[in-house]
Design a protein around this motif. Sequence first.
Motif, PDB file in Angstrom:
ATOM      1  N   ILE A  61       0.858  -1.180   0.000  1.00 25.47           N
ATOM      2  CA  ILE A  61       0.000   0.000   0.000  1.00 25.47           C
ATOM      3  C   ILE A  61       0.894   1.230   0.000  1.00 25.47           C
ATOM      4  O   ILE A  61       1.951   1.240   0.623  1.00 25.47           O
ATOM      5  CB  ILE A  61      -0.967  -0.031   1.203  1.00 25.47           C
ATOM      6  N   ASN A  62       0.504   2.243  -0.722  1.00 25.29           N
ATOM      7  CA  ASN A  62       1.342   3.434  -0.869  1.00 25.29           C
ATOM      8  C   ASN A  62       0.956   4.490   0.167  1.00 25.29           C
ATOM      9  O   ASN A  62       0.444   5.551  -0.174  1.00 25.29           O
ATOM     10  CB  ASN A  62       1.217   3.981  -2.290  1.00 25.29           C
ATOM     11  N   VAL A  63       1.186   4.180   1.436  1.00 22.91           N
ATOM     12  CA  VAL A  63       0.891   5.069   2.560  1.00 22.91           C
ATOM     13  C   VAL A  63       2.071   4.966   3.525  1.00 22.91           C
ATOM     14  O   VAL A  63       2.689   3.914   3.645  1.00 22.91           O
ATOM     15  CB  VAL A  63      -0.425   4.642   3.265  1.00 22.91           C
ATOM     16  N   ASP A  64       2.373   6.053   4.209  1.00 27.85           N
ATOM     17  CA  ASP A  64       3.521   6.063   5.124  1.00 27.85           C
ATOM     18  C   ASP A  64       3.381   5.037   6.246  1.00 27.85           C
ATOM     19  O   ASP A  64       2.280   4.806   6.762  1.00 27.85           O
ATOM     20  CB  ASP A  64       3.694   7.448   5.746  1.00 27.85           C
ATOM     21  N   VAL A  65       4.505   4.436   6.626  1.00 26.01           N
ATOM     22  CA  VAL A  65       4.563   3.487   7.741  1.00 26.01           C
ATOM     23  C   VAL A  65       4.061   4.182   9.002  1.00 26.01           C
ATOM     24  O   VAL A  65       4.397   5.329   9.279  1.00 26.01           O
ATOM     25  CB  VAL A  65       5.999   2.967   7.947  1.00 26.01           C
ATOM     26  N   GLY A  66       3.225   3.483   9.773  1.00 24.73           N
ATOM     27  CA  GLY A  66       2.691   4.005  11.019  1.00 24.73           C
ATOM     28  C   GLY A  66       1.277   4.557  10.898  1.00 24.73           C
ATOM     29  O   GLY A  66       0.579   4.674  11.893  1.00 24.73           O
ATOM     30  N   TRP A  67       0.861   4.895   9.697  1.00 20.02           N
ATOM     31  CA  TRP A  67      -0.497   5.406   9.514  1.00 20.02           C
ATOM     32  C   TRP A  67      -1.509   4.313   9.820  1.00 20.02           C
ATOM     33  O   TRP A  67      -1.242   3.133   9.631  1.00 20.02           O
ATOM     34  CB  TRP A  67      -0.713   5.885   8.091  1.00 20.02           C
ATOM     35  N   VAL A  68      -2.681   4.709  10.262  1.00 23.64           N
ATOM     36  CA  VAL A  68      -3.809   3.799  10.430  1.00 23.64           C
ATOM     37  C   VAL A  68      -4.829   4.173   9.362  1.00 23.64           C
ATOM     38  O   VAL A  68      -5.171   5.347   9.208  1.00 23.64           O
ATOM     39  CB  VAL A  68      -4.421   3.919  11.843  1.00 23.64           C
ATOM     40  N   MET A  69      -5.278   3.205   8.599  1.00 27.19           N
ATOM     41  CA  MET A  69      -6.208   3.471   7.505  1.00 27.19           C
ATOM     42  C   MET A  69      -7.054   2.229   7.241  1.00 27.19           C
ATOM     43  O   MET A  69      -6.796   1.161   7.780  1.00 27.19           O
ATOM     44  CB  MET A  69      -5.449   3.911   6.253  1.00 27.19           C
ATOM     45  N   ARG A  70      -8.074   2.392   6.411  1.00 26.69           N
ATOM     46  CA  ARG A  70      -8.884   1.261   5.967  1.00 26.69           C
ATOM     47  C   ARG A  70      -8.234   0.732   4.694  1.00 26.69           C
ATOM     48  O   ARG A  70      -8.127   1.432   3.704  1.00 26.69           O
ATOM     49  CB  ARG A  70     -10.328   1.673   5.703  1.00 26.69           C
ATOM     50  N   CYS A  71      -7.795  -0.513   4.744  1.00 26.16           N
ATOM     51  CA  CYS A  71      -7.077  -1.121   3.624  1.00 26.16           C
ATOM     52  C   CYS A  71      -8.013  -1.332   2.432  1.00 26.16           C
ATOM     53  O   CYS A  71      -9.093  -1.901   2.588  1.00 26.16           O
ATOM     54  CB  CYS A  71      -6.479  -2.460   4.063  1.00 26.16           C
ATOM     55  N   PRO A  72      -7.597  -0.906   1.239  1.00 26.28           N
ATOM     56  CA  PRO A  72      -8.438  -1.129   0.057  1.00 26.28           C
ATOM     57  C   PRO A  72      -8.525  -2.603  -0.355  1.00 26.28           C
ATOM     58  O   PRO A  72      -9.450  -2.994  -1.056  1.00 26.28           O
ATOM     59  CB  PRO A  72      -7.767  -0.292  -1.029  1.00 26.28           C
ATOM     60  N   SER A  73      -7.588  -3.431   0.103  1.00 31.66           N
ATOM     61  CA  SER A  73      -7.617  -4.855  -0.260  1.00 31.66           C
ATOM     62  C   SER A  73      -8.483  -5.680   0.678  1.00 31.66           C
ATOM     63  O   SER A  73      -9.380  -6.398   0.243  1.00 31.66           O
ATOM     64  CB  SER A  73      -6.201  -5.431  -0.278  1.00 31.66           C
ATOM     65  N   CYS A  74      -8.209  -5.606   1.994  1.00 30.03           N
ATOM     66  CA  CYS A  74      -8.951  -6.449   2.949  1.00 30.03           C
ATOM     67  C   CYS A  74     -10.130  -5.720   3.595  1.00 30.03           C
ATOM     68  O   CYS A  74     -10.919  -6.336   4.304  1.00 30.03           O
ATOM     69  CB  CYS A  74      -8.016  -7.006   4.023  1.00 30.03           C
ATOM     70  N   LYS A  75     -10.223  -4.394   3.364  1.00 29.16           N
ATOM     71  CA  LYS A  75     -11.328  -3.564   3.880  1.00 29.16           C
ATOM     72  C   LYS A  75     -11.342  -3.435   5.401  1.00 29.16           C
ATOM     73  O   LYS A  75     -12.312  -3.013   5.982  1.00 29.16           O
ATOM     74  CB  LYS A  75     -12.693  -4.080   3.401  1.00 29.16           C
ATOM     75  N   GLU A  76     -10.242  -3.827   6.064  1.00 28.59           N
ATOM     76  CA  GLU A  76     -10.143  -3.726   7.513  1.00 28.59           C
ATOM     77  C   GLU A  76      -9.345  -2.486   7.890  1.00 28.59           C
ATOM     78  O   GLU A  76      -8.476  -2.043   7.142  1.00 28.59           O
ATOM     79  CB  GLU A  76      -9.426  -4.964   8.084  1.00 28.59           C
ATOM     80  N   GLU A  77      -9.635  -1.939   9.070  1.00 31.66           N
ATOM     81  CA  GLU A  77      -8.803  -0.859   9.579  1.00 31.66           C
ATOM     82  C   GLU A  77      -7.479  -1.471  10.013  1.00 31.66           C
ATOM     83  O   GLU A  77      -7.450  -2.483  10.707  1.00 31.66           O
ATOM     84  CB  GLU A  77      -9.477  -0.155  10.756  1.00 31.66           C
ATOM     85  N   SER A  78      -6.400  -0.860   9.573  1.00 31.87           N
ATOM     86  CA  SER A  78      -5.091  -1.468   9.796  1.00 31.87           C
ATOM     87  C   SER A  78      -4.023  -0.401   9.919  1.00 31.87           C
ATOM     88  O   SER A  78      -4.138   0.686   9.361  1.00 31.87           O
ATOM     89  CB  SER A  78      -4.755  -2.387   8.622  1.00 31.87           C
ATOM     90  N   ARG A  79      -2.973  -0.754  10.624  1.00 31.69           N
ATOM     91  CA  ARG A  79      -1.769   0.076  10.690  1.00 31.69           C
ATOM     92  C   ARG A  79      -0.896  -0.295   9.498  1.00 31.69           C
ATOM     93  O   ARG A  79      -0.841  -1.456   9.077  1.00 31.69           O
ATOM     94  CB  ARG A  79      -1.037  -0.206  12.003  1.00 31.69           C
ATOM     95  N   VAL A  80      -0.203   0.673   8.938  1.00 25.66           N
ATOM     96  CA  VAL A  80       0.720   0.419   7.840  1.00 25.66           C
ATOM     97  C   VAL A  80       2.078   0.073   8.437  1.00 25.66           C
ATOM     98  O   VAL A  80       2.585   0.789   9.300  1.00 25.66           O
ATOM     99  CB  VAL A  80       0.825   1.646   6.909  1.00 25.66           C
ATOM    100  N   VAL A  81       2.651  -1.036   8.006  1.00 20.64           N
ATOM    101  CA  VAL A  81       3.929  -1.516   8.524  1.00 20.64           C
ATOM    102  C   VAL A  81       4.927  -1.652   7.376  1.00 20.64           C
ATOM    103  O   VAL A  81       4.546  -1.706   6.207  1.00 20.64           O
ATOM    104  CB  VAL A  81       3.781  -2.877   9.247  1.00 20.64           C
ATOM    105  N   ALA A  82       6.198  -1.709   7.732  1.00 19.08           N
ATOM    106  CA  ALA A  82       7.241  -1.980   6.750  1.00 19.08           C
ATOM    107  C   ALA A  82       7.438  -3.487   6.661  1.00 19.08           C
ATOM    108  O   ALA A  82       7.443  -4.176   7.679  1.00 19.08           O
ATOM    109  CB  ALA A  82       8.543  -1.296   7.159  1.00 19.08           C
ATOM    110  N   ARG A  83       7.586  -3.996   5.439  1.00 17.76           N
ATOM    111  CA  ARG A  83       7.900  -5.409   5.212  1.00 17.76           C
ATOM    112  C   ARG A  83       9.186  -5.496   4.417  1.00 17.76           C
ATOM    113  O   ARG A  83       9.411  -4.721   3.501  1.00 17.76           O
ATOM    114  CB  ARG A  83       6.796  -6.097   4.398  1.00 17.76           C
TER     115      ARG A  83
END
Length: 123
Positions: A61-83
């Motif tokens: 996902i093209n959002v900064d690490v640490g943000w909390v957002m609703r994921c367009p893929s799984c539709k769940e609210e999620s924190r953005v992490v680095a992988r």
Amino acid sequence: MAYKDSSKLLPPPSANDIISVANALNTLKDVKTTWIIGKISLTPGQQKFWFEACENCQKAINVDVGWVMRCPSCKEESRVVARTRVGIAVDDGTGSINTVIFGLDAEKLIPFTTLQFWEAHTR
């Protein structure tokens, strides 16, 4: 969820499941996963060894690490992490193939964690 545990996505092979790079290149049109053995090297020109992903489904996902957002893929609210993401070339003498290794599998090959890569890149 298969992306979180590669052993579930692609369990370890038996000896007869391992094929040559040349055979893999011929079958990858129809088969999306396969086991090969070869000498690996880092793919030149890789810009960074991590990417931003949904913590729940692990999709990029093209959002900064640490943000909390609703994921367009799984539709769940999620924190953005680095992988972790490491581009490698595999060569077994019959051919060479470029591939990408993600997450814990990548961290087994290199002595750094995703967090260490992310911190080094953002400083």
